[in-house]
Design an enzyme around this catalytic site. Structure first.
Site, short mmCIF file in Angstrom:
data_model
loop_
_atom_site.label_atom_id
_atom_site.label_comp_id
_atom_site.label_asym_id
_atom_site.label_seq_id
_atom_site.Cartn_x
_atom_site.Cartn_y
_atom_site.Cartn_z
N GLU A 1 4.47 34.64 2.22
CA GLU A 1 5.81 34.76 1.61
C GLU A 1 6.94 35.03 2.60
OE1 GLU A 1 5.77 37.30 -1.92
OE2 GLU A 1 3.65 36.91 -2.25
N CYS B 1 1.02 45.83 -10.48
CA CYS B 1 0.97 47.13 -9.83
C CYS B 1 1.73 48.13 -10.69
CB CYS B 1 1.54 47.06 -8.42
SG CYS B 1 2.95 45.97 -8.27
N HIS C 1 1.83 51.54 0.13
CA HIS C 1 3.14 52.20 0.29
C HIS C 1 3.14 53.18 1.44
CE1 HIS C 1 3.24 50.88 -3.95
NE2 HIS C 1 4.39 50.44 -3.52
N ILE D 1 -2.47 40.29 -1.57
CA ILE D 1 -1.70 40.08 -2.80
C ILE D 1 -0.57 39.07 -2.60
CG2 ILE D 1 -0.42 41.30 -4.63
CD1 ILE D 1 -3.46 41.89 -4.43
N CYS E 1 -1.26 46.04 -3.33
CA CYS E 1 -0.08 45.21 -3.63
C CYS E 1 0.27 44.46 -2.34
CB CYS E 1 1.05 46.16 -4.07
SG CYS E 1 2.58 45.34 -4.53
N TRP F 1 12.98 41.94 -14.09
CA TRP F 1 13.67 42.39 -12.88
C TRP F 1 14.97 41.65 -12.64
CZ3 TRP F 1 8.73 42.99 -9.30
CH2 TRP F 1 7.98 44.06 -9.80
N CYS G 1 15.38 48.61 -2.03
CA CYS G 1 16.32 48.16 -3.03
C CYS G 1 16.04 46.70 -3.39
CB CYS G 1 17.74 48.24 -2.49
SG CYS G 1 18.21 49.91 -2.03
N LYS H 1 19.74 53.99 2.64
CA LYS H 1 18.51 53.33 3.10
C LYS H 1 18.48 53.28 4.63
CE LYS H 1 16.79 48.70 3.65
NZ LYS H 1 15.43 48.91 3.22
N HIS I 1 -1.40 39.46 -10.87
CA HIS I 1 -1.40 40.74 -10.15
C HIS I 1 -0.44 41.68 -10.86
CE1 HIS I 1 -0.69 43.80 -7.16
NE2 HIS I 1 0.59 43.51 -7.19
C1 LIG Z 1 6.87 44.80 -5.87
N1 LIG Z 1 8.08 45.41 -6.21
C2 LIG Z 1 9.23 44.71 -6.49
C3 LIG Z 1 10.01 45.13 -7.56
N2 LIG Z 1 11.12 44.46 -7.88
C4 LIG Z 1 11.48 43.39 -7.18
N3 LIG Z 1 12.58 42.72 -7.51
N4 LIG Z 1 10.75 42.97 -6.13
C5 LIG Z 1 9.62 43.60 -5.76
O1 LIG Z 1 8.98 43.19 -4.80
N5 LIG Z 1 9.65 46.20 -8.28
C6 LIG Z 1 8.45 46.90 -8.05
C7 LIG Z 1 7.95 46.76 -6.68
C8 LIG Z 1 8.49 47.72 -5.68
N6 LIG Z 1 9.75 47.46 -5.24
C9 LIG Z 1 10.14 46.98 -4.04
C10 LIG Z 1 11.46 46.70 -4.03
C11 LIG Z 1 12.06 46.28 -2.88
C12 LIG Z 1 11.32 46.11 -1.74
C13 LIG Z 1 11.98 45.71 -0.48
O2 LIG Z 1 11.33 45.57 0.50
N7 LIG Z 1 13.29 45.57 -0.47
C14 LIG Z 1 14.01 45.29 0.75
C15 LIG Z 1 15.03 44.20 0.55
C16 LIG Z 1 14.40 42.88 0.38
C17 LIG Z 1 15.42 41.79 0.59
O3 LIG Z 1 16.11 41.41 -0.30
N8 LIG Z 1 15.59 41.36 1.79
C18 LIG Z 1 16.58 40.37 2.17
C19 LIG Z 1 17.77 41.03 2.87
C20 LIG Z 1 17.30 41.90 3.99
C21 LIG Z 1 18.40 42.72 4.63
O4 LIG Z 1 18.57 43.88 4.32
N9 LIG Z 1 19.09 42.13 5.58
C22 LIG Z 1 19.99 42.86 6.42
C23 LIG Z 1 20.13 42.13 7.72
C24 LIG Z 1 18.79 41.94 8.42
C25 LIG Z 1 18.48 42.99 9.43
O5 LIG Z 1 19.19 43.09 10.40
O6 LIG Z 1 17.46 43.72 9.24
C26 LIG Z 1 21.32 42.97 5.71
O7 LIG Z 1 21.59 42.20 4.78
O8 LIG Z 1 22.08 43.88 6.07
C27 LIG Z 1 15.95 39.35 3.09
O9 LIG Z 1 14.79 39.54 3.46
O10 LIG Z 1 16.59 38.37 3.38
C28 LIG Z 1 14.67 46.55 1.24
O11 LIG Z 1 14.80 46.66 2.46
O12 LIG Z 1 15.06 47.41 0.42
C29 LIG Z 1 9.98 46.38 -1.74
C30 LIG Z 1 9.37 46.81 -2.93
N1 LIG Z 2 3.05 38.63 -4.39
C1 LIG Z 2 3.86 39.82 -4.31
C2 LIG Z 2 3.47 40.76 -5.40
C3 LIG Z 2 4.15 42.08 -5.34
S1 LIG Z 2 4.00 42.96 -6.81
C4 LIG Z 2 3.69 40.47 -2.96
O1 LIG Z 2 2.63 40.31 -2.39
O2 LIG Z 2 4.60 41.13 -2.48
ZN LIG Z 3 2.37 44.50 -6.61
#
Ligand SMILES: CN1c2c(nc(N)[nH]c2=O)NC[C@@H]1CNc1ccc(C(=O)N[C@@H](CCC(=O)N[C@@H](CCC(=O)N[C@@H](CCC(=O)O)C(=O)O)C(=O)O)C(=O)O)cc1
Ligand SMILES: N[C@@H](CCS)C(=O)O
Ligand SMILES: [Zn+2]
Length: 763
Positions: free
Chosen positions: A488, A647, A698, A435, A730, A565, A520, A19, A645
């Protein structure tokens, strides 16, 4: 001797290296050469881990840039016209452009559509096929990776998605996809020849569609395709997972393939059937360790259950996890905060390999002290989980069984609610909203990291979150949105956020699983009865509402989505777990109402993906899923507008259940499909309000006003304009601020323009 193999290992790296590297490459902070090197290191590390664990046949080809279906499409030169251009690009640039879209010369080279990978939370990109499609081998990372793996001195097998699954998942605007099969098979033959030329004996050819209820033409196509492919100079291990193939196993036994993999976790009865019908001289690969969950395997049970198979197949018996470990977190050893009891119940990808190897060694009678250690632990855990008092909460159990029908029904019908809500909310025609999430910036994530690491106090963190909400509210007012959200900022993820706030749910620190591309998630682990000790979202929604006179939507994640999830306990039916979550959320709805929130969105994007792969099991699932949503929402007063909602969902075959959820407003993702997903609502005469997404969140591309206008005009032909809302597809958490503001401004301006046009009396 039994062969121990693996279908696929998580490709994100043990610290999400993939990533970070890809995102740095996108920001031009990393060159393509450096990026390719990161990929190589991850693959080497993964192979080494598998080899050290005792895996005897390593998968090569399970690594993919962004998505394995997209990579396969590019392998066969399946590139939509809009992504073919004269500018010189590398395959990787081409791949990322197809995944993320691009804007050149004011034209939108839209990304490929993204959708759910079977019933998982992984998303693949939908190959776009044309009636004249050809499939020529033009890019083959698989062949390069085979060369890379040779240095390991361990036998390898090539891994790729089979032709029928590829076609089935692809999209052809007009015509029958099966007409493309001969050309596609020629492409596969070409690839197999090249694999064989590299000295690789086995190909693991994944056909997860085998577990679906396929129509006759598809079943016939499968049979004839494998007749044809069996002439290749490689041996084929036909690989099924996510369900059982009991309906077709007898027939598959007659195909000239060399082996089959069965997911015995999802369909144990297949083993008995295989004992009857699967030939002795062909490989039987048993999927015995759950690749879709995190609980330690009951090794003793597997060892005894596999004895008859060992007797029948001997050397031709292979063992593997049930499916690719792509859907599993990488390594439990990294977790520092899980209590030792719970931790002892869990097994992630790396540990699953050791469990598998120990099972295999016992089955063969070649177990050593390391295997006996795994077996002893497994036995202790299996007993401890059953007896643990922390998995049962009698208050919750009683509350669930004493529910009466009235808990599942709103006070009045939608027709009555609509009237009172119109009066109370006084929204314009084509109300605009979002959303829920606004950009999760680096600054927000860093503050959360600082809080986690003890470098920031809770009070300072809260002040920061409040300031973020202030900004989001101001921005939305300036943009002219009608229904606001708090954005959020306090949520790391829409599901993970709730885990520490619910009893019976645990959260890992590093249990990342790929969701799509570079994104992730860390799925919570539901280990016991779920309850809500205190309100979970009220504070920030109430705060946001206090900063504006416009209505603010409360924001909850629905029961099916929290369930879908998360990794879910295996000792209670999933629908019962969903009801427990629904009760916790129901109390939250009540509390939000009392705190002055008049619109509450209950997100259910995972409702559709939770559908069983077998259609015959849909009615039962849908019945329970809709009921758990209604259990959450039905406590709301008539004046409270309940939104939901979804998606990544198709609605055609579940529209009656969607209507039965009885949400006042549903917002859905429709822009990538050019409003096609609205057809189901039109045909069904869906009675409530709908917000079809008008731009793809996206992609970083800012939509042109004419694209949104076109989509909204299309929508207004399908749904009465009085019942239409205007919103993105979304949440906006993955986007940056500049494109978010620009895109929302375009959306609001178009909505205002159309509002005026629609309000003009017809001549
Ligand atoms: C809407 N969707 C989701 C799904 N599933 C979920 N469980 N959640 C969802 O929102 N499924 C369908 C869809 C599409 N999927 C996704 C999935 C993941 C993301 C996304 O943006 N993921 C982020 C991680 C989010 C998170 O947990 N963030 C934490 C930790 C952040 C982090 O990485 N911190 C760093 C340090 C910070 C820095 O220096 O930047 C670390 O730990 O190293 C947080 O915010 O605290 C991703 O980046 O993958 C979107 C849609
Ligand atoms: N309320 C959430 C829905 C994602 S499916 C968002 O806005 O990220
Ligand atoms: Zn959505």
């Amino acid at each position: 001797m039994t062969t121990l193999h693996n279908l696929g290992y998580p490709r994100i790296g043990d610290d999400r290296q993939l990533k970070r590297a890809i995102e740095s490459y996108w920001k031009e902070q990393l060159s393509e050469t450096q990026l390719l090197e990161v990929g190589k290191q991850i693959r080497q590390q993964n192979w080494q881990i598998q080899k050290d664990a005792g895996i005897e046949l390593l998968p090569v080809g399970d690594f993919a840039w962004y998505d394995h279906i997209l990579q396969l499409a590019l392998t066969f030169n399946v590139i939509p016209e809009r992504h073919r251009h004269s500018e010189p690009t590398t395959p990787l640039q081409q791949l990322f452009e197809m995944a993320r879209g691009a804007s050149r010369c004011c034209t939108n080279h839209a990304a490929l559509e993204m959708t759910k990978w079977f019933d998982t939370n992984y998303h693949y990109l939908v190959p776009e096929l044309s009636a004249e499609q050809t499939f020529t081998l033009q890019y083959s990372p698989l062949l390069e990776q085979i060369d890379e793996a040779k240095g390991l001195n361990v036998p390898i097998k090539a891994v790729l998605i089979g032709p029928l699954t590829f076609l089935y998942l692809g999209r052809l605007a007009n015509g029958d996809k099966l007409n493309l099969l001969p050309a596609l098979l020629a492409g596969y033959r070409q690839l197999f020849d090249a694999i064989a030329a590299k000295g690789v004996e086995w190909v693991q050819i994944d056909e997860p569609i085998l577990t679906l209820e396929l129509s006759e033409p598809w079943q016939e196509a499968l049979a004839s395709a494998y007749q044809h492919l069996a002439k290749s100079p490689v041996k084929l291990l036909l690989t099924s997972y996510f369900g059982d193939v009991t309906l077709s196993l007898e027939q598959i036994a007659t195909w000239p393939i060399d082996g089959i993999h069965l997911d015995l976790v999802r369909g144990f009865e297949q083993l008995n059937q295989a004992l009857q019908v699967w030939p002795k001289n062909k490989v039987l690969s048993c999927g015995v360790v759950d690749g879709r969950n995190v609980w330690r395997a009951d090794m003793k049970k597997w060892i005894s259950q596999l004895q008859p198979a060992q007797k029948k197949w001997g050397d031709q018996l292979w063992l593997a996890p049930s499916c690719s470990l792509l859907h599993c977190p990488v390594n439990i050893e990294r977790e520092e905060h899980l209590d030792s009891e719970l931790r002892s119940w869990l097994s992630f990808a790396k540990q699953k390999l050791s469990e598998l190897v120990a099972i295999g060694h016992y089955v063969d009678g070649r177990a050593d002290h390391c295997d006996s250690h795994w077996l002893a632990q497994s036995q202790q855990v299996v007993e401890a989980r059953v007896q643990s008092p922390r998995v049962i909460n009698s208050v919750i159990r009683k509350r669930v069984v004493s529910l009466t029908e009235s808990a599942f029904t709103r006070q009045h019908s939608y027709a009555i609610r609509q009237k009172v809500q119109k009066e109370a909310l006084n929204l314009p025609l084509l109300p605009t909203t979002t959303i829920g999430s606004f950009p999760q910036t680096r600054a927000i994530r860093q503050q959360r990291t600082a809080l986690r690491q003890g470098q920031l106090s809770q009070a300072d963190y809260d002040t920061f979150i409040a300031s973020q909400i202030d900004e989001v509210i101001t921005c939305q007012e300036q943009l002219g949105l009608d229904v606001l959200v708090h954005g959020e900022p306090e949520r790391n993820d829409m599901v993970e956020y709730f885990a520490p706030l619910l009893n019976g749910v645990a959260q890992t620190q590093y249990g990342w699983v790929q969701s799509y591309g570079t994104r992730c998630v860390k799925p919570p682990i539901i280990f016991g009865d779920v309850s809500r000790p205190a309100p979970m979202t009220v504070r920030w929604s109430q705060y946001a509402q206090s900063r504006t006179t416009k209505p603010v939507k409360g924001m909850l994640t629905g029961p099916q989505t929290i369930l879908g999830w998360s990794f879910v306990r295996s000792d209670l039916p999933r629908a019962d777990v969903a009801d427990q979550i629904a009760l916790a959320l129901r109390d939250e709805v009540s509390d939000l109402e009392q705190a002055g929130i008049h619109l509450i969105q209950i997100d259910e994007p995972a409702l559709r993906e939770g559908l069983p792969l077998r259609r015959s099991q849909w009615p039962e699932y849908l019945h329970r899923a809709v009921r758990s949503f209604r259990l959450t929402a039905s406590v709301a007063q008539d004046t409270t507008q309940i939104h939901t909602h979804m998606c990544y969902s198709e609605f055609n075959d579940i529209i009656a259940s969607i209507a039965d959820m009885d949400a006042d407003v549903i917002t859905i993702e429709t822009s990538r499909s050019a409003m096609k997903l609205l057809d189901a609502f039109e045909l069904f005469d869906y009675p409530n309000e709908i917000g079809p997404g008008v731009y793809d969140i996206h992609s970083p591309v800012v939509p042109q006003p004419q694209w949104i206008e076109k989509l909204l005009t299309l929508a207004s032909k399908k749904i009465p304009v009085e019942r239409l809302w205007v919103n993105p597809d979304c949440g906006l958490k993955t986007r940056d601020w500049p494109e978010t503001l620009a895109s929302l401004q375009v959306m609001v301006d178009v909505a205002r323009k159309l509002r005026k046009e629609f309000q003009q009396p017809a001549h």
